[in-house]
Motif scaffolding. Structure first.
Motif, PDB file in Angstrom:
ATOM      1  N   LEU A 331       0.848  -1.190   0.000  1.00 27.15           N
ATOM      2  CA  LEU A 331       0.000   0.000   0.000  1.00 27.15           C
ATOM      3  C   LEU A 331       0.887   1.245   0.000  1.00 27.15           C
ATOM      4  O   LEU A 331       1.716   1.414   0.898  1.00 27.15           O
ATOM      5  N   THR A 332       0.702   2.092  -1.015  1.00 29.16           N
ATOM      6  CA  THR A 332       1.553   3.277  -1.190  1.00 29.16           C
ATOM      7  C   THR A 332       0.691   4.524  -1.322  1.00 29.16           C
ATOM      8  O   THR A 332      -0.311   4.542  -2.045  1.00 29.16           O
ATOM      9  N   ILE A 333       1.093   5.578  -0.612  1.00 26.69           N
ATOM     10  CA  ILE A 333       0.464   6.896  -0.741  1.00 26.69           C
ATOM     11  C   ILE A 333       1.415   7.791  -1.543  1.00 26.69           C
ATOM     12  O   ILE A 333       2.611   7.872  -1.242  1.00 26.69           O
ATOM     13  N   THR A 334       0.875   8.458  -2.546  1.00 29.67           N
ATOM     14  CA  THR A 334       1.661   9.337  -3.408  1.00 29.67           C
ATOM     15  C   THR A 334       1.144  10.765  -3.293  1.00 29.67           C
ATOM     16  O   THR A 334      -0.075  10.994  -3.340  1.00 29.67           O
ATOM     17  N   SER A 335       2.068  11.701  -3.130  1.00 28.08           N
ATOM     18  CA  SER A 335       1.737  13.131  -3.095  1.00 28.08           C
ATOM     19  C   SER A 335       2.449  13.830  -4.251  1.00 28.08           C
ATOM     20  O   SER A 335       3.643  13.618  -4.469  1.00 28.08           O
ATOM     21  N   GLU A 336       1.695  14.643  -4.977  1.00 26.10           N
ATOM     22  CA  GLU A 336       2.272  15.426  -6.079  1.00 26.10           C
ATOM     23  C   GLU A 336       1.849  16.880  -5.895  1.00 26.10           C
ATOM     24  O   GLU A 336       0.661  17.202  -5.930  1.00 26.10           O
ATOM     25  N   THR A 337       2.827  17.763  -5.698  1.00 27.18           N
ATOM     26  CA  THR A 337       2.588  19.191  -5.512  1.00 27.18           C
ATOM     27  C   THR A 337       3.320  19.934  -6.621  1.00 27.18           C
ATOM     28  O   THR A 337       4.494  19.666  -6.886  1.00 27.18           O
ATOM     29  N   ALA A 338       2.642  20.876  -7.265  1.00 29.98           N
ATOM     30  CA  ALA A 338       3.263  21.597  -8.377  1.00 29.98           C
ATOM     31  C   ALA A 338       2.826  23.053  -8.371  1.00 29.98           C
ATOM     32  O   ALA A 338       1.684  23.381  -8.016  1.00 29.98           O
ATOM     33  N   TYR A 339       3.745  23.917  -8.757  1.00 28.14           N
ATOM     34  CA  TYR A 339       3.470  25.347  -8.939  1.00 28.14           C
ATOM     35  C   TYR A 339       4.118  25.777 -10.243  1.00 28.14           C
ATOM     36  O   TYR A 339       5.291  25.452 -10.505  1.00 28.14           O
ATOM     37  N   ASN A 340       3.365  26.489 -11.072  1.00 30.25           N
ATOM     38  CA  ASN A 340       3.853  26.863 -12.394  1.00 30.25           C
ATOM     39  C   ASN A 340       3.583  28.336 -12.641  1.00 30.25           C
ATOM     40  O   ASN A 340       2.461  28.820 -12.442  1.00 30.25           O
ATOM     41  N   GLN A 341       4.612  29.053 -13.077  1.00 28.34           N
ATOM     42  CA  GLN A 341       4.473  30.429 -13.553  1.00 28.34           C
ATOM     43  C   GLN A 341       4.763  30.432 -15.049  1.00 28.34           C
ATOM     44  O   GLN A 341       5.786  29.898 -15.492  1.00 28.34           O
ATOM     45  N   ASP A 342       3.870  31.037 -15.837  1.00 25.65           N
ATOM     46  CA  ASP A 342       4.023  31.017 -17.287  1.00 25.65           C
ATOM     47  C   ASP A 342       3.785  32.420 -17.833  1.00 25.65           C
ATOM     48  O   ASP A 342       2.909  33.148 -17.342  1.00 25.65           O
ATOM     49  N   ARG A 343       4.540  32.791 -18.858  1.00 29.00           N
ATOM     50  CA  ARG A 343       4.417  34.118 -19.446  1.00 29.00           C
ATOM     51  C   ARG A 343       4.761  34.052 -20.925  1.00 29.00           C
ATOM     52  O   ARG A 343       5.618  33.258 -21.350  1.00 29.00           O
ATOM     53  N   VAL A 344       4.119  34.897 -21.718  1.00 28.38           N
ATOM     54  CA  VAL A 344       4.383  34.946 -23.144  1.00 28.38           C
ATOM     55  C   VAL A 344       4.070  36.342 -23.652  1.00 28.38           C
ATOM     56  O   VAL A 344       3.141  37.008 -23.169  1.00 28.38           O
ATOM     57  N   TYR A 345       4.885  36.814 -24.590  1.00 34.88           N
ATOM     58  CA  TYR A 345       4.703  38.127 -25.213  1.00 34.88           C
ATOM     59  C   TYR A 345       5.090  38.013 -26.679  1.00 34.88           C
ATOM     60  O   TYR A 345       6.174  37.518 -27.002  1.00 34.88           O
ATOM     61  N   SER A 346       4.191  38.453 -27.547  1.00 34.64           N
ATOM     62  CA  SER A 346       4.461  38.371 -28.979  1.00 34.64           C
ATOM     63  C   SER A 346       3.936  39.617 -29.656  1.00 34.64           C
ATOM     64  O   SER A 346       2.795  40.032 -29.415  1.00 34.64           O
ATOM     65  N   GLU A 347       4.764  40.232 -30.494  1.00 29.65           N
ATOM     66  CA  GLU A 347       4.294  41.354 -31.305  1.00 29.65           C
ATOM     67  C   GLU A 347       4.769  41.161 -32.739  1.00 29.65           C
ATOM     68  O   GLU A 347       5.857  40.645 -32.991  1.00 29.65           O
ATOM     69  N   GLN A 348       3.913  41.580 -33.688  1.00 31.02           N
ATOM     70  CA  GLN A 348       4.241  41.385 -35.098  1.00 31.02           C
ATOM     71  C   GLN A 348       3.340  42.260 -35.962  1.00 31.02           C
ATOM     72  O   GLN A 348       2.324  42.790 -35.499  1.00 31.02           O
ATOM     73  N   ASP A 349       3.732  42.403 -37.205  1.00 29.54           N
ATOM     74  CA  ASP A 349       2.916  43.091 -38.192  1.00 29.54           C
ATOM     75  C   ASP A 349       1.592  42.345 -38.328  1.00 29.54           C
ATOM     76  O   ASP A 349       1.565  41.124 -38.460  1.00 29.54           O
ATOM     77  N   TYR A 350       0.498  43.100 -38.316  1.00 33.46           N
ATOM     78  CA  TYR A 350      -0.828  42.468 -38.373  1.00 33.46           C
ATOM     79  C   TYR A 350      -1.065  41.782 -39.714  1.00 33.46           C
ATOM     80  O   TYR A 350      -1.784  40.786 -39.790  1.00 33.46           O
ATOM     81  N   ASN A 351      -0.465  42.310 -40.785  1.00 37.62           N
ATOM     82  CA  ASN A 351      -0.720  41.779 -42.126  1.00 37.62           C
ATOM     83  C   ASN A 351       0.471  41.076 -42.753  1.00 37.62           C
ATOM     84  O   ASN A 351       0.305  40.263 -43.644  1.00 37.62           O
ATOM     85  N   ARG A 352       1.662  41.427 -42.363  1.00 38.04           N
ATOM     86  CA  ARG A 352       2.894  40.891 -42.942  1.00 38.04           C
ATOM     87  C   ARG A 352       3.137  41.365 -44.378  1.00 38.04           C
ATOM     88  O   ARG A 352       3.854  40.742 -45.136  1.00 38.04           O
ATOM     89  N   PHE A 353       2.502  42.481 -44.788  1.00 34.72           N
ATOM     90  CA  PHE A 353       2.878  43.099 -46.053  1.00 34.72           C
ATOM     91  C   PHE A 353       2.645  44.604 -45.955  1.00 34.72           C
ATOM     92  O   PHE A 353       1.812  45.083 -45.196  1.00 34.72           O
ATOM     93  N   ASN A 354       3.421  45.356 -46.729  1.00 37.40           N
ATOM     94  CA  ASN A 354       3.431  46.810 -46.647  1.00 37.40           C
ATOM     95  C   ASN A 354       2.336  47.411 -47.512  1.00 37.40           C
ATOM     96  O   ASN A 354       1.658  46.715 -48.264  1.00 37.40           O
ATOM     97  N   THR A 355       2.168  48.743 -47.442  1.00 30.94           N
ATOM     98  CA  THR A 355       1.148  49.430 -48.231  1.00 30.94           C
ATOM     99  C   THR A 355       1.750  50.614 -48.982  1.00 30.94           C
ATOM    100  O   THR A 355       2.899  50.997 -48.756  1.00 30.94           O
ATOM    101  N   ASN A 356       0.941  51.212 -49.845  1.00 27.19           N
ATOM    102  CA  ASN A 356       1.334  52.421 -50.563  1.00 27.19           C
ATOM    103  C   ASN A 356       1.243  53.643 -49.656  1.00 27.19           C
ATOM    104  O   ASN A 356       0.523  53.625 -48.652  1.00 27.19           O
ATOM    105  N   PRO A 357       1.940  54.742 -50.015  1.00 29.06           N
ATOM    106  CA  PRO A 357       1.718  56.006 -49.299  1.00 29.06           C
ATOM    107  C   PRO A 357       0.256  56.434 -49.434  1.00 29.06           C
ATOM    108  O   PRO A 357      -0.335  56.336 -50.507  1.00 29.06           O
ATOM    109  N   ILE A 358      -0.325  56.935 -48.354  1.00 29.20           N
ATOM    110  CA  ILE A 358      -1.753  57.283 -48.392  1.00 29.20           C
ATOM    111  C   ILE A 358      -2.069  58.637 -47.794  1.00 29.20           C
ATOM    112  O   ILE A 358      -3.123  59.204 -48.096  1.00 29.20           O
TER     113      ILE A 358
END
Length: 824
Positions: A331-358
């Motif tokens: 007979l075995t008792i098992t304990s599992e304790t965990a703590y997680n910190q997660d973070r993400v940041y992403s920035e990019q061109d919304y379209n991925r292509f350029n435009t003419n002067p306007i």
């Protein structure tokens, strides 16, 4: 096997698992699908259908897409709904990564790879016994650093490079014989120029050349009836087009908008040298200029044109304390304790292509007053807008100075998770054994998504100053309501422009879109399984699980281009406001039953035949909030949608066999399965948010796996799957790329700029408005959409009824579009 098949990380598992797919989804998320079941709902409150676990603990947010495997003992893939031990929301299955644990042997390993694109990969570990076999330390790490496979032709830089690293420290302890466990800390970080999404292709939609009897439509008018891009194959040249810029509401508004009624661009001189009134007024942007006119994309899928290179930052820290207590030898008792910190940041061109002067050159903007008579001569003075776009350059505080339209977006999130599980398992000598346990999970996340566009900032700035007094707003924006709910006399009805650069924004600007999603989960579960060996070659398994999910989501409606005036229809002049939390609770029972037979056969070394049933459950959630209009303002009537979506359930049936043959040189496995699904969760991006819908469905399939080693060191692997599926009768939804559902009497038109959804209108109504305004001038298409009630003034009269057209009552789904029957 992981090393020999070059399975370096999560996405590579599909090389060896049949009926498994791995794809990138919206924002910074990903989707693992096993047997067609994955995470198709987009919401902070959505749980993954395929759970990703680290040392048996499911991590709701994780870096499984980015991080590579290193110093692992094994990777388990459990297919199908997990009704008991891994049961919380795992309707598709589980991927369980088991890290290597310390031993009492001194050992180490280091591996290095070099390749093109300046690729450097390094992995290694060292295992150090500290006190005999009672205290051991294992340190491991990995590094990947390579240049980008893709190229940004605008910045002349290679992009989509990778720079990521991981470290892990594991302390193994066994102070006494009946107690042993491990303390684990794993750290991951990524900092590179990877784009979270791929190149975007487009079949340009030029819009109709005529509507009814009205022909000769200008590009601007046709663009107002365009969706920008059309559905089409990704494999022909037409896919490398660019959108119809006139289909973008910000462009459409700026194309037809005077700076103000008495401001003009150039003044010719009369014989006396006096400036006189010209025929061409000053517009925000050059008239008749499509930002994308004449442009195409490079045919190379790895070449983009973006004004800035993307950024990707991600990181996590996982802390685990796992230990076993041998209460008795069986007979075995098992304990599992965990703590997680997660973070993400992403920035990019919304379209991925350029435009003419306007942009127009605002240096030549002047204000003209008077009537040109002797008693009231013309008076020409510099316009207060001369500094708006000098030389045709507009300077956006977030996107910088440019003569073209620039769009950018940011997706980021931070989360924390605490988990605790306790289990008791038996290993009796008799036919009966069991495993019982309970666990608790607390999870909190704050997700933010931003969209920046310099035309949005330009339009907001123009609205602020449209009274002719550029100092009307300044820094005087204030909340619409005081803390006690009473009106705030300091509110000016002007949208706030965030003056800060993009990496220092205060998040309170109404010149950009922001979606905020704070969410908290508390989940409890109790579970158990019983195992009974009926006869030596027949074993029965049965188990149940009770899960309690408490979810709390704070809806914070978006405020782009909104403020407290009637024209804006918003609730606050700057920042945002939070509505009452949406609290949801579920308590569900799931389970599984399994019978397995291990017969002794002459033609196999080992054979196991099994049949199983399992029931899976995945909690519902709250739809991210849409646009936040004040309920006191009757001029705005946006589309509504359900604020929540339902939990999903699946009943899964499976039969299969596992075999070892030819003295262990051949492994041959096969199975067949059938799933009945209730309320499968799928998202649509509409109303500037993700609206989650529920669908009933069924799916079925078969799988086969084989591994053959005819000679020592020579191994052949095979993994194959076949699958079919069907959506239940009566299921329906609006196809956002075909809102008219092929009905030739209706067409797609544009909303008011502060709304978001395209809508549909009858052709006679569109034709009537075009005849009123002319075939070459921009017209008020929002008059035919839901939302801006003032547009009732522009709505045409139905010749059959003599009543003005009303999109809320005269069109399907309040003019959102026709439903499609999805049955089958």
């Amino acid at each position: 096997q992981l090393q020999s098949q070059k399975i370096d990380g999560g996405p590579d598992l599909l090389k060896s698992i049949p009926n498994m797919t791995f794809s990138k989804t919206n924002f910074t998320s990903y989707n693992i699908a096993i047997r067609g079941v994955g995470t198709k709902a987009i919401s902070a409150t959505t749980d993954p259908a395929v759970a990703v676990s680290f040392n048996d603990t499911a991590l709701i947010r994780n870096r499984f897409f980015e991080q590579e495997f290193f110093d692992v003992e094994r990777v388990e893939v459990l297919r199908g709904p997990q009704g008991t031990l891994y049961g919380r929301n795992a309707t598709g299955g589980v991927v369980n990564i088991i890290s290597a644990k310390p031993t009492d042997q001194f050992e180490g390993e280091i591996k290095a790879e070099l390749g093109n694109y300046s690729t450097k990969r390094l992995r290694g570990f060292i295992n150090v016994p500290i006190v005999d076999d009672r205290l051991d330390l294992r340190l491991a790490g990995s590094l990947l650093d390579r240049g980008g496979y893709d190229y940004n032709a605008t910045t002349k830089n290679h992009i989509n490079g990778r720079k990521l690293w991981s470290t892990r420290a594991t302390l193994g302890f066994k102070p006494v014989e009946w107690l042993h466990g491990n303390l684990v800390w794993e750290h991951f970080a990524e900092n590179d120029n990877r784009s979270r999404t791929s190149k975007q292709l487009c079949h340009r939609d030029n819009g109709p050349s005529s509507v009814g009897s009205q022909t000769g439509l200008s590009a601007l008018v046709s663009g107002g009836l365009s969706q920008g891009c059309l559905p089409g194959s990704l494999y022909d040249d037409g896919a490398f087009g660019v959108p119809n810029g006139f289909s973008i509401p910000f462009v459409h508004l700026a194309e037809r908008q005077f700076v103000n009624s008495t401001t003009y661009a150039k003044y010719p001189l009369d014989s006396a040298g006096n400036k006189i009134l010209p025929a061409t007024p000053a517009y925000l942007v050059a008239q008749g200029v499509d930002p994308y006119a004449g442009l195409t994309q490079d045919r190379d899928l790895r070449v983009i044109n973006s004004i800035k290179d993307p950024k990707y930052r991600a990181g996590s820290d996982i802390y685990e304390l796992n230990f076993d207590v041998d209460v008795t030898p069986s007979l075995t008792i098992t304990s599992e304790t965990a703590y997680n910190q997660d973070r993400v940041y992403s920035e990019q061109d919304y379209n991925r292509f350029n435009t003419n002067p306007i942009f127009n050159n605002s240096s030549s903007f002047y204000t003209l007053t008077g009537f040109g008579s002797a008693s009231s001569p013309y008076v020409v003075t510099p316009s207060p807008y001369q500094t708006l776009m000098p030389g045709g350059i507009f300077c956006d505080p977030q996107l910088g100075c440019s003569d073209s339209m620039v769009s950018y977006d940011i997706s980021k999130g931070r989360s924390t998770q605490f988990s605790q599980e306790l289990r008791m398992a038996s290993s009796f000598d008799g036919p009966f054994n069991f495993s019982v346990g309970a666990n608790y999970t607390h999870f909190h996340v704050q997700d933010d998504y931003y969209v920046f566009n310099n035309l949005m900032t330009l339009v907001t700035t123009w609205f602020e100053n449209s009274s002719g007094n550029p100092n009307l707003c300044g820094s005087k924006q204030a909340p619409f309501e005081l803390p006690d709910g009473s009106p705030n006399p300091a509110a000016k009805g002007c949208a706030y422009v965030d003056p800060n650069p993009i990496d220092q924004i205060n998040g309170e600007g109404h010149n950009y879109f922001r979606s905020q999603n704070p969410y908290t989960l508390n989940s409890w579960a109790g579970f158990g399984e019983a195992y009974y060996q009926v006869v030596p070659d027949v074993k029965l398994t049965a188990g149940l699980r009770w899960t309690r999910d408490d979810k709390s989501f704070i809806p914070i409606p978006s405020q782009a281009l909104l403020a407290t005036s009637v024209l804006y229809g918003g609730v606050v002049d700057r920042g945002s406001f939070a509505e009452d939390p949406i609290r949801q609770h579920w308590g569900e029972i799931t389970g599984r039953a399994n019978v397995q037979w291990t017969p002794k056969l002459d033609f196999t070394d080992q054979t196991m035949v099994y049949a199983s049933y399992s029931r899976g459950y995945k909690g519902g959630g709250a739809n991210p909030p849409g646009i936040g209009f004040t309920t006191a303002n009757t001029f705005f009537q946006p589309l509504s949608y359900p604020e929540t979506f339902k939990p999903e359930f699946v009943n899964a049936y499976e039969v299969g066999t596992k075999n070892t043959l030819l003295d262990g040189r051949l492994v041959l496995n096969g199975n067949a399965f059938y799933y009945g699904y209730k309320n499968y969760q799928i998202s649509q991006i509409k109303s500037r948010t993700a609206v989650n819908e529920n669908f009933d469905a069924k799916l079925w399939g078969a799988e086969m796996e084989a591994a053959w080693e005819p000679l020592p060191g020579l191994r052949f692997n095979f993994a194959g799957g076949w699958q079919g599926s069907s959506v239940a009768d009566g299921m329906k939804s609006i196809d956002l790329m075909d809102r008219t559902n092929g009905n030739s009497d209706w067409m797609v038109v544009k909303p008011w700029i502060q709304m978001s959804d395209n809508c549909i209108a009858p052709k006679w109504a569109v034709e009537s408005i075009i005849k009123t305004y002319g075939a070459t001038k921009a017209f008020n298409t929002y008059a035919l959409c839901q939302g801006y009630a003032l547009s009732n003034f522009y709505r045409p009269v139905n010749p059959d009824t003599g009543v003005k057209y009303d999109p809320l009552t005269d069109a399907p789904n309040r003019s959102a579009g026709f439903d499609k029957d999805l049955s089958g």
